[in-house]
Design an enzyme around this catalytic site. Sequence first.
Site, short mmCIF file in Angstrom:
data_model
loop_
_atom_site.label_atom_id
_atom_site.label_comp_id
_atom_site.label_asym_id
_atom_site.label_seq_id
_atom_site.Cartn_x
_atom_site.Cartn_y
_atom_site.Cartn_z
N ASP A 136 0.79 -1.15 0.14
CA ASP A 136 0.23 0.00 0.07
C ASP A 136 0.69 1.04 0.13
O ASP A 136 0.40 2.44 -0.13
CB ASP A 136 -0.86 -0.11 1.20
N SER A 137 2.17 1.01 0.13
CA SER A 137 3.17 2.24 -0.16
C SER A 137 2.93 2.71 -1.70
O SER A 137 3.22 4.06 -1.82
CB SER A 137 4.64 1.71 -0.26
N ASP A 149 -0.68 -6.30 0.41
CA ASP A 149 -1.17 -5.49 1.47
C ASP A 149 -2.64 -5.50 1.64
O ASP A 149 -3.44 -4.93 0.38
CB ASP A 149 -0.65 -3.99 1.51
N GLU A 200 -1.57 -5.17 9.24
CA GLU A 200 -0.75 -4.47 10.20
C GLU A 200 -1.25 -4.48 11.53
O GLU A 200 -2.61 -4.16 11.70
CB GLU A 200 -0.37 -3.23 9.71
N GLU A 260 9.27 -3.74 10.92
CA GLU A 260 9.64 -2.45 10.36
C GLU A 260 10.29 -1.38 11.45
O GLU A 260 9.39 -1.35 12.35
CB GLU A 260 8.50 -1.76 9.45
#
Length: 264
Positions: free
Chosen positions: A44-45, A83, A113, A180
């Site tokens: 989703d970056s 994602d 996440e 991360e």
Amino acid sequence: MSITLSTLLDLKKKSEKFAVMTAYDATFAYEMDQAGVEVILVGDSLGMVLQGHDSTIPVRLEDMVYHTASVRRGARNAFIIADMPFMSYGTPDQAMAGAKQLMQAGAHMVKLEGGAWLCDAIAHLSRQGVPICAHLGLTPQSVNKFGGYKVQGKEASQAQLMLDDAKALEQAGADILLLECVPTKLAKQLTEEACAPVVGIGAGPYTDGQVLVMHDLLGVGAGKKPKFVKNFLAGSDSIQAAFKGYVEAVKSGAFPAEEHSFNI
């Protein structure tokens, strides 16, 4: 040879590193496949590097489905993780509905996440045969709660919570863990304790795999790059050479170096 989850588990057992990169279209996915990248993350970056947003929060499920399908058409060998975007997995049923679309678009695994609060959704997905990657540490979808993109797990209490969350998520059915922006020492301990392969970004050299956003790896885009980024295009004569250089550096342990890690 097609990469599967079993391939990644075998690499962990043999203490062999594997390379992960983000891709968002068929052309770059093909180039990564040819360079030997084992895992492609449809991140989703894309909200930041493709759409121009300042976070991943505006990304929609339909965006992820579209780009996952594009990547799948370009990569025939790599293992593809997609994602799940912001607010798309708040309940087990919501998570299942989104995962169904991403898997049908060509993903081999979905990534969520969060911490132990994800266990119900992960268990629900796992029972239905959906492979899951659980993302811990700095979770970009929670950037507003964190107050920025900051290293997580620096305090002893934070570190223990992350270790506990990782165990709970794995027990619930997470097949891969992604860390991360966490201290090297913590990432090393978590990787050693986990049965699942652990992928790191800004998590030091001891994780089983490493991931970078493609645009960061190529040194393109505005703004200051994070500490954990290395420009592999600099000194290379092509994008393909840069991708191969990254794969070789990850597998040999040359990347990440101390300068790319948080030794706190």
